[in-house]
Scaffold this active site. Sequence first.
Site, mmCIF file in Angstrom:
data_model
loop_
_atom_site.group_PDB
_atom_site.id
_atom_site.type_symbol
_atom_site.label_atom_id
_atom_site.label_comp_id
_atom_site.label_asym_id
_atom_site.label_seq_id
_atom_site.Cartn_x
_atom_site.Cartn_y
_atom_site.Cartn_z
ATOM 1 N N ALA A 26 19.562 69.823 -67.781
ATOM 2 C CA ALA A 26 20.872 70.418 -68.048
ATOM 3 C C ALA A 26 21.805 69.432 -68.732
ATOM 4 C CB ALA A 26 21.493 70.902 -66.732
ATOM 5 N N LYS A 67 20.465 72.856 -57.088
ATOM 6 C CA LYS A 67 21.584 72.661 -56.149
ATOM 7 C C LYS A 67 22.827 73.407 -56.595
ATOM 8 C CE LYS A 67 21.181 68.199 -56.488
ATOM 9 N NZ LYS A 67 19.875 68.159 -57.190
ATOM 10 N N GLY A 68 23.033 73.494 -57.929
ATOM 11 C CA GLY A 68 24.218 74.176 -58.418
ATOM 12 C C GLY A 68 24.289 75.614 -57.956
ATOM 13 N N LYS A 69 23.164 76.319 -58.053
ATOM 14 C CA LYS A 69 23.139 77.717 -57.618
ATOM 15 C C LYS A 69 23.385 77.832 -56.117
ATOM 16 C CE LYS A 69 20.419 81.893 -57.250
ATOM 17 N NZ LYS A 69 19.173 82.628 -57.530
ATOM 18 N N THR A 86 17.915 56.575 -59.236
ATOM 19 C CA THR A 86 19.299 56.502 -59.672
ATOM 20 C C THR A 86 19.973 55.336 -58.960
ATOM 21 O OG1 THR A 86 21.257 57.839 -60.118
ATOM 22 C CG2 THR A 86 20.231 58.110 -57.940
ATOM 23 N N THR A 139 20.673 66.355 -70.468
ATOM 24 C CA THR A 139 20.108 65.707 -71.649
ATOM 25 C C THR A 139 19.290 66.636 -72.522
ATOM 26 O OG1 THR A 139 18.099 65.078 -70.449
ATOM 27 C CG2 THR A 139 19.967 63.543 -70.373
ATOM 28 N N GLY A 140 18.843 67.764 -71.980
ATOM 29 C CA GLY A 140 17.954 68.642 -72.726
ATOM 30 C C GLY A 140 16.514 68.179 -72.741
ATOM 31 N N GLY A 189 23.403 67.309 -64.050
ATOM 32 C CA GLY A 189 23.956 68.577 -64.478
ATOM 33 C C GLY A 189 23.551 69.684 -63.529
ATOM 34 N N HIS A 190 24.527 70.424 -63.008
ATOM 35 C CA HIS A 190 24.251 71.544 -62.118
ATOM 36 C C HIS A 190 24.507 72.839 -62.870
ATOM 37 C CE1 HIS A 190 24.861 68.954 -58.240
ATOM 38 N NE2 HIS A 190 23.822 68.602 -58.965
ATOM 39 N N ASP A 239 17.177 68.278 -60.004
ATOM 40 C CA ASP A 239 16.985 69.517 -60.768
ATOM 41 C C ASP A 239 16.401 70.638 -59.926
ATOM 42 O OD1 ASP A 239 17.748 68.182 -63.258
ATOM 43 O OD2 ASP A 239 15.778 67.227 -63.155
ATOM 44 N N GLN A 245 21.371 64.666 -58.117
ATOM 45 C CA GLN A 245 19.989 64.178 -58.177
ATOM 46 C C GLN A 245 19.186 64.663 -56.945
ATOM 47 O OE1 GLN A 245 22.453 61.422 -58.726
ATOM 48 N NE2 GLN A 245 22.427 61.792 -60.888
#
Length: 430
Positions: free
Chosen positions: A300, A16-18, A240, A302-303, A40-41, A13, A225
């Site tokens: 992102a 990494k997506g950005k 993980t 699971t909330g 989730g990214h 978290d 992750q």
Amino acid sequence: MPAVVVVGAQWGDEGKGKVVDLLTEHADIVARYQGGNNAGHTVVVDGHKTILHLVPSGVLHPGKVCVIGNGVVIDPAALITEIDELRQRGFLSQDELLKISDRAHLIMPYHRAIDLARERLRGEGRIGTTGRGIGPTYEDKMARIGIRFADFCDEAVFADVLQRIIEEKNSYLRAMLKEKALDFAAILAEYAAFRDRLARYVTDSSVYLHEALAQSKRVLLEGAQGTMLDVDHGTYPYVTSSNTAAGGACSGSGIAPNRISAVIGIAKAYTTRVGSGPFPTELLDELGAKLRQDGDEYGATTGRPRRCGWFDAVVVRTAVRLSGMSGLALTKLDVLTGFKTIRICTAYEFEGRRLHDFPASAAAIRGLQPVYEEVPGWHEPLRGARSLADLPANARAYVHRLEEVTGAPMIMVSVGASRNETILLRNPFD
């Protein structure tokens, strides 16, 4: 042309997506190399938030090829949903823009059933799994009874393999986990529909990436992750089921180690963790609640609310060492705006000894006490900064101190959620 690897330097978290989205501008191909739809990214472009679970984060750049590598475990229903949502927004308009490794393993309904049942039976000892079947799928992969896309795409082979496996899984579900058996015919029909949708994307992605690199194309390798969730090097057993450090990029994508030219670690300006497991710098007071609120720290996928704490330099130094990181991208620096003082964990105390590396012993980890240094905070907003010189003096000093305590230079500093709210100091592809 060599490849660049992006790795999480904490417990996931990290943003990494950005970072992948930003670096994709300089790449031709983006390949995901491990994990599943338990990660989730999040990418924000022009105020629109996109959450990706399996398709690489570079998908939001037109014309870039996205590869899901052999090290990823894939829930076909989740992937189809993601593809459909992206296509509705004009992305992945051509089949050639997405490639799935023929050696990637499928997540099956019995994997999810086993995952959820085991977590229920663990009670207070649960490890915080998302229940999406990731771990059981990797188990079957290592036990050599998994189903790969190469077999999935052959209707007769898939039916034969599935029938043999489901008999074993149903026995286990009934006898050991006290769960209902699953229906072979129903799964066979469901997955036949998935095959019709996904077979067009399946290829030998290792050969594809090898040929692309030989043609001087730029490849960005995206991990999921974070390093401290690595199955070998993380806070075991609260980890993980795959290798999240940079070494997993080669095995999970099928390219050679000598093709990697840079490894970029992603770290938040503070630390977060989702689920169970040790977290030495966790803040269980109003400061932790402020970080969660100001940083929008909710999973992102699971909330779930993320646990929040001060920056842990021991964790990030461990990640730098394990992956040979050539630089760090620091995210969410803006979230620390408004703190009078900020703490940095530089070491741990355990039974009268000072530790500068993360221990393997679960007993030692439970007894760790963080050693902090304090630095002054700042109150000026950061989101308009586009160079280090634009940052307040105390924010610049904080960034430089993190470079010193982690042993890695900063290549990027994020001061907001949007794509353009970023200070790029060095392009790893140059």
